[in-house]
Design a protein around this motif. Sequence first.
Motif, short mmCIF file in Angstrom:
data_model
loop_
_atom_site.label_atom_id
_atom_site.label_comp_id
_atom_site.label_asym_id
_atom_site.label_seq_id
_atom_site.Cartn_x
_atom_site.Cartn_y
_atom_site.Cartn_z
N MET A 124 0.83 -1.21 0.00
CA MET A 124 0.00 0.00 0.00
C MET A 124 0.86 1.26 0.00
O MET A 124 0.54 2.25 -0.65
CB MET A 124 -0.96 -0.02 1.19
CG MET A 124 -2.00 -1.15 1.07
SD MET A 124 -3.22 -1.14 2.40
CE MET A 124 -4.32 0.16 1.85
N TYR A 125 1.97 1.22 0.73
CA TYR A 125 2.91 2.35 0.67
C TYR A 125 3.54 2.46 -0.73
O TYR A 125 3.80 3.55 -1.22
CB TYR A 125 4.00 2.19 1.72
CG TYR A 125 3.63 2.72 3.09
CD1 TYR A 125 3.48 4.09 3.30
CD2 TYR A 125 3.42 1.86 4.16
CE1 TYR A 125 3.14 4.60 4.55
CE2 TYR A 125 3.08 2.36 5.43
CZ TYR A 125 2.94 3.73 5.60
OH TYR A 125 2.60 4.23 6.84
N HIS A 126 3.76 1.32 -1.36
CA HIS A 126 4.39 1.29 -2.67
C HIS A 126 3.52 1.97 -3.74
O HIS A 126 4.03 2.73 -4.57
CB HIS A 126 4.66 -0.17 -3.07
CG HIS A 126 5.18 -0.34 -4.46
ND1 HIS A 126 6.40 0.15 -4.88
CD2 HIS A 126 4.62 -0.94 -5.56
CE1 HIS A 126 6.58 -0.15 -6.15
NE2 HIS A 126 5.52 -0.80 -6.60
N ILE A 127 2.23 1.69 -3.71
CA ILE A 127 1.35 2.26 -4.74
C ILE A 127 0.59 3.50 -4.26
O ILE A 127 -0.10 4.14 -5.05
CB ILE A 127 0.35 1.20 -5.27
CG1 ILE A 127 -0.58 0.71 -4.15
CG2 ILE A 127 1.10 0.04 -5.90
CD1 ILE A 127 -1.64 -0.27 -4.64
N GLY A 128 0.75 3.83 -2.97
CA GLY A 128 0.05 5.01 -2.45
C GLY A 128 -1.44 4.79 -2.33
O GLY A 128 -2.24 5.66 -2.67
N GLN A 129 -1.85 3.63 -1.82
CA GLN A 129 -3.27 3.30 -1.67
C GLN A 129 -3.67 3.41 -0.20
O GLN A 129 -3.19 2.67 0.64
CB GLN A 129 -3.54 1.88 -2.18
CG GLN A 129 -5.02 1.53 -2.24
CD GLN A 129 -5.25 0.14 -2.83
OE1 GLN A 129 -4.35 -0.70 -2.85
NE2 GLN A 129 -6.46 -0.10 -3.32
N GLY A 130 -4.53 4.39 0.10
CA GLY A 130 -4.97 4.59 1.47
C GLY A 130 -3.95 5.31 2.33
O GLY A 130 -4.18 5.54 3.52
N VAL A 131 -2.82 5.66 1.72
CA VAL A 131 -1.73 6.32 2.43
C VAL A 131 -0.85 6.99 1.39
O VAL A 131 -0.86 6.61 0.21
CB VAL A 131 -0.92 5.28 3.25
CG1 VAL A 131 -0.18 4.33 2.35
CG2 VAL A 131 0.02 5.96 4.22
N LYS A 132 -0.11 8.02 1.80
CA LYS A 132 0.78 8.69 0.86
C LYS A 132 1.87 7.73 0.40
O LYS A 132 2.45 7.00 1.18
CB LYS A 132 1.42 9.91 1.54
CG LYS A 132 2.27 10.75 0.59
CD LYS A 132 2.82 11.98 1.32
CE LYS A 132 3.70 12.81 0.38
NZ LYS A 132 4.27 13.99 1.08
N LYS A 133 2.14 7.75 -0.90
CA LYS A 133 3.14 6.86 -1.47
C LYS A 133 4.50 7.11 -0.82
O LYS A 133 4.94 8.24 -0.69
CB LYS A 133 3.24 7.09 -2.98
CG LYS A 133 4.13 6.10 -3.71
CD LYS A 133 4.04 6.30 -5.22
CE LYS A 133 4.92 5.29 -5.95
NZ LYS A 133 4.81 5.43 -7.42
N ASP A 134 5.16 6.03 -0.39
CA ASP A 134 6.44 6.16 0.32
C ASP A 134 7.22 4.86 0.12
O ASP A 134 7.01 3.87 0.82
CB ASP A 134 6.20 6.42 1.81
CG ASP A 134 7.48 6.77 2.56
OD1 ASP A 134 8.57 6.36 2.11
OD2 ASP A 134 7.38 7.45 3.60
#
Length: 685
Positions: A134-144
């Motif tokens: 989810m961090y990788h694609i920026g889903q539900g959270v800012k991409k990081d």
Amino acid sequence: MALMLAMVWPAFSWADDRLDGFQAYDKSDYQKTLRLLTPLAKQGDPTSQYLLGVLYAEGEGVSANPAKAEFYFQQAAQGLPARAAAGDDWAMYFLGTAHLNGQGVKQNPAQALDWFRKAAEKNHAHAMYFLGRMYHIGQGVKKDQSQALMWWKKSAALGSSHAMNSLGVALDFGDGVKVNHPEAVAWFRKAAELGNPLAMNSLGVNYVNGVGVDPDVAQAVFWWKKGAELGEPGAMTNLGYSYILGQGVESNPQKGLGWWQKAAEKGNVQAMHNLGVIYLEGEFVVRNPEKSVAWFQKAAALGHAGAMNNLGVAYNDGNGIETNSQLAMEWWKKSADLGNDHAMFHLGYAYIEGNGAPKNIPLALDWWRKSAARGNTDAMVNLGTAYDDGLLGKKDVPQALRWWRQSVGLKPEYAKVSGKREEALLVFSRSDFPRAFRLLAPLAAKGDPVAQYRMGNMYEHGLGVTPDKVKSDDFYARAYKGLPQRALAGDTEAMAFWGMVLVNGRENILEDPEQAVGWWRKAVDQGNASAMYHLGYAYDIGRGVKQDHQQALALYRKSADLGDFAALFSLGWLYYEGNGVARDPQKAVICWRLSAEMGNSLGMGNLGDAYFRGQWVRRDVNLAVFWWNKAAALGDTDAMVSLGNAYEEGTGVQKDLQQAEFWWRKAANLGNHTAKETLEEHGIK
């Protein structure tokens, strides 16, 4: 669309049926998963209910049944929250995936992230992997990407094969981390050995390309087979290529098509596109344009740019579907927006012809420029032709030549010469012999053996001077003495010329092609264009070295970039014959045009022939005569014969039998056998 559920497992023993069922799912043993989890689901275990929902949704081990899948998802949704609140990390994880995918609950990435984080705090490897994703694609959270890598490393440490695979991908492509192909391969191997089919496919790709590991097609096929047997569509597609091409496995096109069919049925867009191409071309199957279009439509609907382009072609040509130029334009634009250079090329043609849109020459050229910027050589050819024809209102030959040079793999402009000797040799190569004599004579008088060799050529063959064997022999004698000395001293032009002497032998100098190649190699290493051409020609015909058209191609291009038009002429023959490069007579003509523009009589003659026959260029007998005249003026006897024929027939010129006889006789006097035979046939003595 595939559900975003990835089962990955920490390294510990499994004690109960529930965990055994989860482990069986991860190993693609769906029958065992069903056998172990169905009773638990009936007893009300929400985690088992959820995974059964996945099986029915994906058709894994059972026939796909959306209604039954939804039934299990709804049941799981009722029990998962309480079980998760009670601290069950599996319930937390499955509740996260349910919210991520909208299975039994409303899709809510933020809720999914929250549940994954709670499960991760309990060292749940699956949840850690999904947090990273989810961090990788920026889903539900800012991409990081740094957070993604951190969670994947933690997950991988607990045995997550999916996290290992993701780390491999990041290292392979430099996503948030420095590229490290060997380390990427190591992660792919760890994941593959744990049974991860995605990693098996990735490992196969690295093996076939020799990235991070020595090339090994057999190993690539080994891993693709394992991945394909576990249902990984990418591995199925690559395995299909192997069987069709016979790479790493005995050729079996039908088996390859079978794997593509399976991959396509599992949603692989590349396999869908491949099947479309196969049915379009009728290769290994009965040609079926309608089936081809159906596969292109499926792949295009899933965003495959190549399929969109091919669908545009089908609409434009009415092949497998009713002709519709407007829909062709729509699909080409969609494909072009995704960066497809072929679609850009087709858009250019559409605007040139006013097909599907109003005619617009500037816009057409703009699309061809975009296509050319992505490496499309056909667009480069067309741009060159457009500038040569003056489609923008004014003929621009320099721009045409720039684009044509790029279309055959050359730099837009060749290097400029520097130095008196280089200028003299260039003038000589362009058959401006009077000027060449003026430039070479003082150099030869000062002891330059390269200039002496060319002076010998001029007196031997009467090039710009009266033939004189005594002077010719004198210049050659001095050149043969000085060339090896200068070559040993590091003079690269002397190396190239000494190689020319050795390859054929002269008078008391023995023929030695291998030694000639050795001198050319030394000169090539120091950037000498003439040596590049001669070494390329040696590879082309296999003299003094093993024949290798790929090497010839590379050397001709390097030499041509430095301004050697003989290399351009020979490059044209490689394109014409398809040696070392895909056969492309149109590009052969382009090479001959480029060499002709630089003063090469052979290029001029071939170009005249192409215009006369209308082969790969628009037929134009006037241009044919124009180029034959230029070649004949430089001593090309074949061009003289062609001019004689043109005057005899009144083709491109006014019929004139006296002029015909003049050119035939001139060619015959220079030793042309065809001219001699023509004179005899006409009874001319």
